[in-house]
Design an enzyme around this catalytic site. Sequence first.
Site, PDB file in Angstrom:
ATOM      1  N   ASN A 161      -4.355   6.211  -1.572  1.00  0.00           N
ATOM      2  CA  ASN A 161      -4.090   6.336  -0.134  1.00  0.00           C
ATOM      3  C   ASN A 161      -3.398   7.650   0.195  1.00  0.00           C
ATOM      4  O   ASN A 161      -3.591   8.209   1.281  1.00  0.00           O
ATOM      5  CB  ASN A 161      -3.246   5.162   0.361  1.00  0.00           C
ATOM      6  CG  ASN A 161      -4.107   3.974   0.762  1.00  0.00           C
ATOM      7  OD1 ASN A 161      -5.314   4.099   0.925  1.00  0.00           O
ATOM      8  ND2 ASN A 161      -3.493   2.817   0.912  1.00  0.00           N
ATOM      9  N   SER A 203       0.818  -1.212   0.000  1.00  0.00           N
ATOM     10  CA  SER A 203       0.000   0.000   0.000  1.00  0.00           C
ATOM     11  C   SER A 203       0.851   1.260   0.000  1.00  0.00           C
ATOM     12  O   SER A 203       0.307   2.354   0.001  1.00  0.00           O
ATOM     13  CB  SER A 203      -0.926   0.012   1.223  1.00  0.00           C
ATOM     14  OG  SER A 203      -0.160  -0.013   2.407  1.00  0.00           O
ATOM     15  N   GLU A 247      -4.173  -0.248  -8.312  1.00  0.00           N
ATOM     16  CA  GLU A 247      -3.099   0.639  -8.777  1.00  0.00           C
ATOM     17  C   GLU A 247      -1.926  -0.210  -9.251  1.00  0.00           C
ATOM     18  O   GLU A 247      -1.533  -1.169  -8.583  1.00  0.00           O
ATOM     19  CB  GLU A 247      -2.639   1.558  -7.632  1.00  0.00           C
ATOM     20  CG  GLU A 247      -3.694   2.568  -7.210  1.00  0.00           C
ATOM     21  CD  GLU A 247      -3.298   3.372  -5.982  1.00  0.00           C
ATOM     22  OE1 GLU A 247      -3.485   4.604  -5.987  1.00  0.00           O
ATOM     23  OE2 GLU A 247      -2.797   2.775  -5.008  1.00  0.00           O
ATOM     24  N   HIS A 262      -1.479  -2.764  -6.336  1.00  0.00           N
ATOM     25  CA  HIS A 262      -2.126  -2.426  -5.061  1.00  0.00           C
ATOM     26  C   HIS A 262      -3.624  -2.646  -5.150  1.00  0.00           C
ATOM     27  O   HIS A 262      -4.358  -1.825  -5.708  1.00  0.00           O
ATOM     28  CB  HIS A 262      -1.816  -0.969  -4.683  1.00  0.00           C
ATOM     29  CG  HIS A 262      -2.399  -0.573  -3.369  1.00  0.00           C
ATOM     30  ND1 HIS A 262      -2.746   0.739  -3.078  1.00  0.00           N
ATOM     31  CD2 HIS A 262      -2.727  -1.296  -2.269  1.00  0.00           C
ATOM     32  CE1 HIS A 262      -3.254   0.775  -1.851  1.00  0.00           C
ATOM     33  NE2 HIS A 262      -3.250  -0.428  -1.351  1.00  0.00           N
TER      34      HIS A 262
END
Length: 794
Positions: A197, A123, A158, A146
Amino acid sequence: MSRFQVRKVAVLGAGVMGAQIAAHLVNVKVPVVLFDLPAKEGPKNGIVTRAVEGLKKLKPSPLGVPEDAALIQQANYEEHLELLKDCDLVIEAIAERMDWKLDLYKKIAPYVAPHAIVASNTSGLSITKLSEALPEEIKPRFCGIHFFNPPRYMYLVELIPTPATRADILDQLETFVTTSVGKGVVRAKDTPNFIANRVGIAGMLATIIEAEKFGLSYDVVDDLTGKKLGRASSGTFRTADVVGLDTMAHVIKTLQDNLADDPFYPTYQTPPVLAKLIEQGALGQKSGAGFYKKVGKDILRLDPAKGEYVPSGAKADEIIGRILKKPGAERLKLLRESSNPQAQFLWSIFRDGFHYCAVHLESIADSARDVDFAIRWGFGWKQGPFELWQEAGWKQVAQWIQEDIEAGKALSKAPLPAWVFDGRDGVHRPEGSWSPAKKTYVPRSDLAVYRRQFFPENVLGSGAVTPHQAGKTLHEDDSVRLWTLDDEVVILSIKTKMHAIGPGVVQGLLQAVDLAERQYKGVVVWSPDEPFSAGADLQAMLPAFMAGGAKAIEPEEKKLQDAMLRLRYANVPTVAAIRGMALGGGCELAVYCAKRVAAMESYIGLVEVGVGLIPGAGGLTYIARRAAEMASAGNAGADILTFVKDGFTSAAMAKVGTSAIESRKLGFLLDDDVIVPNKDELLYVAIQQAKAMFESGYRAPLKRLFPVAGRSGVATIKGQLVNMRDGGFISQHDFHIASLIADVVCGGEVEAGSLVSEEYLMALERKHFCSLLNHPKTQERIMGMLQTGKPVRN
């Protein structure tokens, strides 16, 4: 389209993410082997075995059906590394520890196939640093991948290249993840926490800061930042609890450890309340307490001032709710100018988000479109930050942000980038989305896989043709649009609320079949948005019922049944393209088509008992016919009742498949129906199926009589129902409804094995359906559903 052949995937790490990634690969029929460390005691695969067993208990379920957990091959690093040689893709998903990951790479490197792609599901760790532990020959085939949690349900993936990653490798992986795994891919730059994120967690931190500044409680903030903003209903603090406060803290620490020069660095400090909760072991939902705590049936919220949990449920002020329904420009102006603390809070988090995205766009993403998609798909927003800014008036909002920065109201003193003020009206145009790094508008990917998406998700300002405008309209009214993309297949799109089936939709179905039989190759029933159909339009029935009672409904019900038979016996293939709910009449519409193409997240079932009715558009007739077909396909002496019971139970208990896979198990999808992983490919696949069936010389099935279980079957089922009623498991009215269902699926008062027609069973359906309409208990259920949207138990 050239294909990256994936015969098998290895997932390294059987933790929360690794096990659920493996589960979703099984959902989409990709063979997978799940690795972990050898267990210190007992069988060496013990760690993986416990993880796989745990998948069956998780809610929402990571598996389409729990028994598919057995399809995950179990392995450990001590005994089974040779298995890697047969894998075309290796996904590493162990804990977020750089040293552990690097050690594992050294261990697996000698066993990785020479063509295989290796990807790390992280992440936020640097993909480039991770690649340094790999041999030179693997580095060009290595990248970051991800998945968002939970992997089955979250659309975003991702992909993060390193400087050494070959372009064709990334293209191959994007193609596989898009079409085979069913995800929306965004390519991110190798920066801490990537795109979603990075922006999402920075936004949550800003929300915590601003909430404290304006003195708002957690429940009010969640009400303000949930559905009212077009975001996930869990808002901010409930989302943190669901994600896990320790997970959130880990992502925050990545920002702290790697972004000391970031102009927003002061906002990356771990909020004291978060640190204190973690110290106390209150990690959110998984530990039973976080920002919220459930005590019995009550949800309490933390009062940080008192350090204790207090009753929750406070809502946003009514005036704020009204403001949030205004168009973008008016909405932001009213929020900014209001003296209401909730309005000031909302303007502040909008400003902070726009400011943050503009400052960081160049370093984290290739274009503004990638930021908007990442936030929409990863955090459940209906609209990305750049889209809202552009909708609300780019220049005006930019001026407001700059004024707040100069007045010291913003979270950072960093000025907006120069490109924000270069005279533009936004970052999304028909030719593409703005890339500060390339100083141009970047078009969408032209990978061949995206040709399978006729109407992919797009961003505001892209000028993309919507499915409501596309193609050639053949007929349109308030209920349906009949249209074609290629002058070969008729597409029927339902326009009613929740795509409910009323007289207008029935007429549209008949018209579509007539049109197709005259000059087209088939009919595809597909609507641009969910659900496929929530069932019959009860509201539309009310006037006729009030005027003439159940007798007035009977002719309308026969028209609906006749339309279903028209679909089944059409001279061209009819294909239902299902996404979301196909309930009641929507389920019947689907099963009477010649074929079904369903997105993975399709929820199909006959749910009429919830309103005190039985399926009345041929659903029970379908169950009886399918039971006869399955019995005849088995041994010559097969008992039809054995096959009837499953269908009866599904209808009597209103069972709904919780995935397309489970819907197949329940019999609403057949073995030769197609399950499509990516929702945006549904229409393409459905059209291709219709054409293929036509070109293969499609002929409708011949009408034939089929055997039923008869009165002895009815008696057997009713005997079991008596026990349930007398044991208090079902009410007397439930017993009555279930008995009528049994009567239809077994063929009524005839001998076992008697041959009947679909029309005969449909007449039984109509008779019992209309008798229930006159029943006071059913009327209570219908009115309760219309008034509250919830089933009444009586």
